[in-house]
Write a protein that holds these residues in place. Structure first.
Motif, PDB file in Angstrom:
ATOM      1  N   VAL A  59       9.063 -14.197  -4.857  1.00  0.00           N
ATOM      2  CA  VAL A  59       7.722 -14.153  -4.245  1.00  0.00           C
ATOM      3  C   VAL A  59       6.897 -15.348  -4.715  1.00  0.00           C
ATOM      4  N   TYR A  63       0.491 -15.029   7.322  1.00  0.00           N
ATOM      5  CA  TYR A  63      -0.361 -13.857   7.019  1.00  0.00           C
ATOM      6  C   TYR A  63       0.448 -12.573   7.207  1.00  0.00           C
ATOM      7  N   GLU A  76       3.741 -12.152   7.211  1.00  0.00           N
ATOM      8  CA  GLU A  76       4.820 -12.020   6.216  1.00  0.00           C
ATOM      9  C   GLU A  76       4.254 -11.616   4.854  1.00  0.00           C
ATOM     10  N   LEU A  77       3.096 -12.188   4.496  1.00  0.00           N
ATOM     11  CA  LEU A  77       2.499 -11.876   3.187  1.00  0.00           C
ATOM     12  C   LEU A  77       2.082 -10.405   3.127  1.00  0.00           C
ATOM     13  N   MET A  78       1.527  -9.886   4.223  1.00  0.00           N
ATOM     14  CA  MET A  78       1.155  -8.459   4.230  1.00  0.00           C
ATOM     15  C   MET A  78       2.408  -7.586   4.088  1.00  0.00           C
ATOM     16  N   ILE A 112       5.133  -8.451   2.508  1.00  0.00           N
ATOM     17  CA  ILE A 112       5.561  -8.591   1.106  1.00  0.00           C
ATOM     18  C   ILE A 112       4.719  -7.660   0.229  1.00  0.00           C
ATOM     19  N   VAL A 113       3.386  -7.707   0.438  1.00  0.00           N
ATOM     20  CA  VAL A 113       2.483  -6.919  -0.425  1.00  0.00           C
ATOM     21  C   VAL A 113       2.756  -5.420  -0.272  1.00  0.00           C
ATOM     22  N   TYR A 114       2.868  -4.977   0.997  1.00  0.00           N
ATOM     23  CA  TYR A 114       2.887  -3.527   1.218  1.00  0.00           C
ATOM     24  C   TYR A 114       4.275  -2.943   1.483  1.00  0.00           C
ATOM     25  N   ARG A 115       5.330  -3.773   1.510  1.00  0.00           N
ATOM     26  CA  ARG A 115       6.654  -3.169   1.727  1.00  0.00           C
ATOM     27  C   ARG A 115       7.705  -3.796   0.798  1.00  0.00           C
ATOM     28  N   LEU A 116       7.851  -5.081   0.915  1.00  0.00           N
ATOM     29  CA  LEU A 116       8.995  -5.726   0.250  1.00  0.00           C
ATOM     30  C   LEU A 116       8.861  -5.772  -1.273  1.00  0.00           C
ATOM     31  N   SER A 117       7.685  -5.556  -1.801  1.00  0.00           N
ATOM     32  CA  SER A 117       7.538  -5.634  -3.269  1.00  0.00           C
ATOM     33  C   SER A 117       7.560  -4.251  -3.916  1.00  0.00           C
ATOM     34  N   LYS A 118       7.830  -3.228  -3.123  1.00  0.00           N
ATOM     35  CA  LYS A 118       7.836  -1.863  -3.722  1.00  0.00           C
ATOM     36  C   LYS A 118       9.142  -1.617  -4.495  1.00  0.00           C
TER      37      LYS A 118
END
Lengths: 89, 89, 89, 89
Positions: free
Chosen positions: C56, C77, C79-81, C83-89
């Protein structure tokens, strides 16, 4: 900077959240079943996350974009990592 | 069933949470920096999780224990999985 | 684009993760205590998050910065959302 | 105690996870786009959580049920809180 449109939307959500917190208080006073209380807590978390999501997107489109284009990129990288791994939980 | 001691503790936490939500509302009205707003939202999530943790522990010690000893174990397995994977997020 | 330095670090982490997954397999074969198995699973999650964090940050410093400076901001924008709310869990 | 049926299911899932980790390694070697790498990491997390869920349910039905009926309830309350708030993340 929180744009006016997001501001009014977020304030509307917050008034709903206030009602949910009052509802949670009532459930605890009335000693409702634990799982129902936990479901109410979960609903408040979800509503709060709704506000958070809009603030994050607003931040990306304003402060982060300006910051990476002409400002202090390092500061924004640090803040974005904090958003991804702490503030969005 | 929420025992009286947990009840008063949870109600005290909720009054703090109400103050935090009012504080969040003020920050949004005053268009504070997005990351500061997100930090306030994160603090409210943490305070809510504090209430949730106590309700979960209370639930384990009362309803779940009674349920597994003499009641409907299947219902409690299902509810516990829901707590672990949804309601505690 | 994954820079060479991150690449070698990530590959080292992955060889450790492979060892942890083999260890988990052994624990399940040997029918170890459930909580110990869950602790091993949690350790693998943490190690994987370590790889994710570096990818990231690398993404922010390379693709996102280039994208917001001269490319397709809307795509980033979105992709970043994610990352924040799905891919980083 | 992990029952045989869960054991074979978990071992099948683990062989899939090993393949996914190898796939992730290949993506990093080939310097694939960061968001695709993060999507692969997210898929491994999900597969691991699938194993975790089954171990948790197995634990509830065996160790926790025996423990609350005739064993050391305090130990199980402590372990369950750890599962809810740490090991299931």
């Amino acid at each position: 900077m929180i744009d006016p449109q997001l501001q009014s939307k977020a304030l509307r959500r917050l008034s709903i959240i206030k009602g949910q917190v009052n509802g949670l208080e009532k459930m605890i006073r009335e000693q409702k079943y634990c799982v129902d209380v936990l479901t109410q807590i979960s609903a408040i978390h979800e509503a709060l996350r709704g506000v958070g999501r809009e603030v994050v997107e607003n931040h990306l489109r304003t402060c982060v974009t300006d910051g990476l284009r002409k400002g202090d990129a390092e500061k924004h990288y640090k803040e974005l990592m904090d958003i991804v791994y702490r503030l969005s939980k």
